[in-house]
Enzyme design. Structure first.
Site, short mmCIF file in Angstrom:
data_model
loop_
_atom_site.label_atom_id
_atom_site.label_comp_id
_atom_site.label_asym_id
_atom_site.label_seq_id
_atom_site.Cartn_x
_atom_site.Cartn_y
_atom_site.Cartn_z
N ARG A 75 0.84 -1.20 0.00
CA ARG A 75 0.00 0.00 0.00
C ARG A 75 0.87 1.25 0.00
O ARG A 75 2.07 1.20 0.28
CB ARG A 75 -0.92 0.02 1.23
N GLY B 164 2.02 4.98 1.60
CA GLY B 164 2.19 5.48 2.95
C GLY B 164 3.36 4.85 3.67
O GLY B 164 4.10 4.02 3.13
N ASP B 165 3.52 5.23 4.92
CA ASP B 165 4.65 4.83 5.75
C ASP B 165 4.23 3.67 6.67
O ASP B 165 3.60 2.73 6.23
CB ASP B 165 5.13 6.06 6.54
N ALA C 299 -6.44 6.42 9.55
CA ALA C 299 -5.36 6.41 8.57
C ALA C 299 -5.89 5.80 7.27
O ALA C 299 -6.76 4.93 7.28
CB ALA C 299 -4.18 5.59 9.09
N GLY D 297 -6.93 0.30 2.17
CA GLY D 297 -8.02 1.21 2.50
C GLY D 297 -7.78 2.04 3.72
O GLY D 297 -6.81 2.78 3.80
N ALA E 135 -8.13 2.64 8.27
CA ALA E 135 -8.18 2.07 9.62
C ALA E 135 -8.73 3.15 10.54
O ALA E 135 -8.09 4.18 10.75
CB ALA E 135 -6.80 1.63 10.07
N CYS F 193 2.50 6.78 10.62
CA CYS F 193 2.46 7.40 9.29
C CYS F 193 3.66 8.33 9.06
O CYS F 193 3.64 9.17 8.17
CB CYS F 193 1.15 8.15 9.06
#
Length: 216
Positions: free
Chosen positions: A65, A67-68, A132, A145, A147, A163
């Site tokens: 995915r 992001g971090d 997030a 997706g 959370a 993040c």
């Protein structure tokens, strides 16, 4: 459902959606404690050695995915929309804003005033993140997706830089409302807002969708 098991399910559903064997699908579930590393992961945002997490029963999973680093745990509502974006505007940024809008509206039903933060993805209450978002889109079909922190223990976030954002905190619905929130009720409201924002009618498992998924 374990994170790896859920990822395998997403992969099968993604392929089935590409082939037109299933309609848009929204998975709503909870994970055991797990830390996931997105494609934008920076090693310094994982604050301890892998052994530290393993000793505490926390899985660490690299994933594809965006992001971090983030974490999932029981009491957090995780949503994976397997949507064909060719039917939803063919616009990745619009899709992200729509996911945020779903959660902002659902939180608003509880009197929680949530919104966006300039320069960041996700949903915020003041300076704290309550949801997030990290996605992947391949051949216009989405995976991964959001959370949403509902009743989860927020202490796990203290083991990472959530993040990759060091100067902002995290919060949850139960913390803001000073009471546990029924997860089934949250799911129902999130589903209703998905239908409103995306113009969908989402079928529960006992409908014919179940037979479509049975062969996946």
């Amino acid at each position: 459902m374990g994170y790896r098991q859920a990822y395998a399910l997403q992969t099968r559903l993604h392929e089935a959606r590409l082939k037109g064997e299933v309609p848009d699908v929204l998975l709503l579930l909870e994970h055991p404690p797990v830390i996931t590393l997105g494609k934008g992961f920076h090693a310094e945002h994982l604050l301890f050695a892998p052994e530290f997490y393993a000793q505490r029963g926390i899985e660490v999973c690299p994933t594809d995915r965006g992001g971090d680093v983030t974490c999932h745990m029981p009491g957090q509502l995780v949503g994976y929309p397997l949507f064909d974006l060719r039917a939803h505007g063919r616009d990745l940024h619009r899709f992200l804003r729509q996911l945020e809008e779903v959660l902002i509206r659902a939180l608003g039903e509880y009197g929680i005033v949530a919104g966006r933060a300039p320069g960041y993805t996700g949903v915020w209450v003041g300076n704290e993140k309550i949801a997030a978002i990290g996605i992947k889109v391949a051949r216009w079909v989405s995976m991964h997706g959001f959370a949403l922190n509902v009743n989860n223990d927020l202490s796990l976030f203290g083991l990472i830089v959530p993040c990759g954002i060091a100067d902002r905190g995290v919060t949850s619905m139960s913390r803001l409302l000073s009471a546990p929130v029924p997860m089934g009720e949250v799911k129902a409201r999130v589903i209703r807002q998905f239908e409103a924002v995306f113009g969908l009618q989402l079928c529960p498992p006992e409908t014919p969708l179940e037979s479509a998924l049975a062969g996946v």
